[in-house]
Scaffold this motif. Sequence first.
Motif, PDB file in Angstrom:
ATOM      1  N   GLU A 108      -4.577   9.850  20.018  1.00 36.97           N
ATOM      2  CA  GLU A 108      -5.682  10.857  19.507  1.00 36.97           C
ATOM      3  C   GLU A 108      -7.018   9.846  18.896  1.00 36.97           C
ATOM      4  O   GLU A 108      -8.048  10.582  18.833  1.00 36.97           O
ATOM      5  CB  GLU A 108      -5.455  11.900  18.829  1.00 36.97           C
ATOM      6  N   GLU A 109      -6.694   8.451  18.909  1.00 36.41           N
ATOM      7  CA  GLU A 109      -7.634   7.587  18.364  1.00 36.41           C
ATOM      8  C   GLU A 109      -8.334   8.040  16.965  1.00 36.41           C
ATOM      9  O   GLU A 109      -9.468   8.194  16.588  1.00 36.41           O
ATOM     10  CB  GLU A 109      -8.898   7.425  19.424  1.00 36.41           C
ATOM     11  N   ILE A 110      -7.533   8.583  16.077  1.00 39.18           N
ATOM     12  CA  ILE A 110      -7.794   8.803  14.697  1.00 39.18           C
ATOM     13  C   ILE A 110      -8.065   7.437  14.030  1.00 39.18           C
ATOM     14  O   ILE A 110      -6.983   6.628  14.035  1.00 39.18           O
ATOM     15  CB  ILE A 110      -6.628   9.476  14.043  1.00 39.18           C
ATOM     16  N   PRO A 111      -8.785   7.222  13.463  1.00 37.50           N
ATOM     17  CA  PRO A 111      -9.299   5.808  12.829  1.00 37.50           C
ATOM     18  C   PRO A 111      -8.212   5.715  11.546  1.00 37.50           C
ATOM     19  O   PRO A 111      -8.088   6.515  10.871  1.00 37.50           O
ATOM     20  CB  PRO A 111     -10.858   5.877  12.438  1.00 37.50           C
ATOM     21  N   GLY A 112      -8.215   4.310  11.545  1.00 41.38           N
ATOM     22  CA  GLY A 112      -7.579   3.934  10.051  1.00 41.38           C
ATOM     23  C   GLY A 112      -6.278   3.315  10.323  1.00 41.38           C
ATOM     24  O   GLY A 112      -5.793   3.308  11.287  1.00 41.38           O
ATOM     25  N   ASP A 113      -5.985   2.532   9.112  1.00 36.02           N
ATOM     26  CA  ASP A 113      -4.585   1.892   9.006  1.00 36.02           C
ATOM     27  C   ASP A 113      -3.353   2.693   8.753  1.00 36.02           C
ATOM     28  O   ASP A 113      -3.541   3.849   8.561  1.00 36.02           O
ATOM     29  CB  ASP A 113      -4.707   0.488   8.031  1.00 36.02           C
ATOM     30  N   LEU A 114      -2.548   1.942   8.576  1.00 32.85           N
ATOM     31  CA  LEU A 114      -1.130   2.460   8.174  1.00 32.85           C
ATOM     32  C   LEU A 114      -0.785   1.727   6.864  1.00 32.85           C
ATOM     33  O   LEU A 114      -0.555   0.719   6.577  1.00 32.85           O
ATOM     34  CB  LEU A 114       0.062   2.547   9.134  1.00 32.85           C
ATOM     35  N   ILE A 115       0.035   2.540   6.046  1.00 35.11           N
ATOM     36  CA  ILE A 115       0.638   2.066   4.675  1.00 35.11           C
ATOM     37  C   ILE A 115       1.697   2.804   4.279  1.00 35.11           C
ATOM     38  O   ILE A 115       1.758   3.915   4.724  1.00 35.11           O
ATOM     39  CB  ILE A 115      -0.497   2.166   3.718  1.00 35.11           C
ATOM     40  N   GLU A 116       2.781   2.030   3.698  1.00 32.50           N
ATOM     41  CA  GLU A 116       3.699   2.597   2.991  1.00 32.50           C
ATOM     42  C   GLU A 116       3.613   2.074   1.484  1.00 32.50           C
ATOM     43  O   GLU A 116       3.551   0.854   1.233  1.00 32.50           O
ATOM     44  CB  GLU A 116       5.108   2.346   3.688  1.00 32.50           C
ATOM     45  N   THR A 117       3.924   3.076   0.601  1.00 29.22           N
ATOM     46  CA  THR A 117       4.045   2.663  -0.780  1.00 29.22           C
ATOM     47  C   THR A 117       5.386   2.955  -1.284  1.00 29.22           C
ATOM     48  O   THR A 117       5.904   3.701  -1.359  1.00 29.22           O
ATOM     49  CB  THR A 117       3.173   3.361  -1.752  1.00 29.22           C
ATOM     50  N   GLY A 118       6.241   1.594  -1.282  1.00 20.90           N
ATOM     51  CA  GLY A 118       7.642   1.691  -1.722  1.00 20.90           C
ATOM     52  C   GLY A 118       8.369   1.292  -0.481  1.00 20.90           C
ATOM     53  O   GLY A 118       8.628   2.288   0.281  1.00 20.90           O
ATOM     54  N   VAL A 119       8.732   0.261  -0.320  1.00 21.89           N
ATOM     55  CA  VAL A 119       9.298  -0.058   1.241  1.00 21.89           C
ATOM     56  C   VAL A 119      10.661  -0.553   1.005  1.00 21.89           C
ATOM     57  O   VAL A 119      11.285  -0.951   2.051  1.00 21.89           O
ATOM     58  CB  VAL A 119       8.380  -1.469   1.707  1.00 21.89           C
ATOM     59  N   TRP A 120      11.279  -0.961   0.183  1.00 24.48           N
ATOM     60  CA  TRP A 120      12.727  -1.306   0.044  1.00 24.48           C
ATOM     61  C   TRP A 120      12.933  -2.622   0.796  1.00 24.48           C
ATOM     62  O   TRP A 120      12.280  -3.614   0.512  1.00 24.48           O
ATOM     63  CB  TRP A 120      13.661  -0.219   0.163  1.00 24.48           C
ATOM     64  N   ARG A 121      13.536  -2.638   1.764  1.00 27.11           N
ATOM     65  CA  ARG A 121      13.827  -3.701   2.943  1.00 27.11           C
ATOM     66  C   ARG A 121      12.770  -3.884   3.814  1.00 27.11           C
ATOM     67  O   ARG A 121      12.915  -4.876   4.728  1.00 27.11           O
ATOM     68  CB  ARG A 121      15.218  -3.734   3.360  1.00 27.11           C
TER      69      ARG A 121
END
Length: 286
Positions: A108-121
Motif C-alpha cells: 500500500e506504499e505506506i511511508p516509513g521504516d520498521l523498528i522493534e524495541t527489545g529484540v533478544w536474539r
Amino acid sequence: MTTSETRTDFTRGLYLDLLKRTLTGAVTEDNDSILGGVRTQGSPSRKKALADYVGRAAGRFGFELAYKKPYDPSLREVGRDWPARADSMIGLRRMENIQHCVSTVVTEEIPGDLIETGVWRGGATIFMRGVLKAFDDTSRTVWVADSFQGLPPPDAARYPADAGDRLHKQTGLAVGVDIVRHNFERYGLLDDQVKFLVGWFKDTLPTAPVEKLAVMRLDGDMYESTQQAIEALYPKLSPGGFCIVDDYGSHASQCGRAIDDYRAAHGIAEEIVDIDGFGAYWRKSA
C-alpha cells in the motif's frame, strides 16, 4: 495476475514460511532444555540455578548438557514455550502478524521504516528484513533497538507498575549486539538497510535518527520500557502504519497498562486486535 506474478507470489510465500519456521525453531522442533541455557540463566528456582551452574561448568570443557522434551507445535504456534536455540521466542502467529503488517505497508506504499524495541536474539527484526527482501523493497530501514544487556532494574518510584519485577535478573534475556549482528549474517540479511540502536530506550529512542515509521513493534515487557518506546516513536508512525505490542496480554499489568495509559492520554481510539493472547496490534487511522 500473470503466470510470472503468480510464480513470484508462490516463491515469496515459500521463502517467508521457511524463514519464520526457522527463526522460531519450528523446523527443527527445538525444545531441548539446556543446562546453562536460556531456561536456567538467572532463574529464581534453586533447582534451575543448580542446573545452570552444572551446565556452565560442563560448557567450560566443551560439553553441552541437555534433556529432551516433547515438542508441542500448538505451543510454538502461540509462543508459549521458550526454544533453547532458535532466534525468536514469539511463536508463529506473531511472526505471521509481522508478515501481514510489513507486506501491507509495502504493497500500500505506506511511508516509513520498521523498528522493534527489545529484540533478544534478533528474530523478529531478521524476519522484518526478510519480508522487505522478499518484496524487493530497498527504500526502508529496519531499526534494531535494544540495550543488548537485558532489561533494567525496576524503578518503582517512577513506575509503580514495575515494582517487584525480576526480569533484569533473567540473564538469558541479555544478548550482545555482536551476536545479533551475526544472526543477521547467518540468514544473509545484514546490510545497509539494517541499523542498530544500542542502549537503554530512554537514552536512544528520543534522539534516534528515525524520520517516519510504517511498522513499530514494542517488546519491552515492563511499563517503563513500553512507555519510553511508545512516547518516542508513536508520533513518527505514519497514518496507515501499524503499532504491534508483543507483551500487551502476557504482561497486562505492566506493558498492557502502559499502552492503555498512553492511548487514553492521547485519545487513540483504534481497535486493539488480539494476535494470540499475548501480542496485540492496531492500525493508525488517517
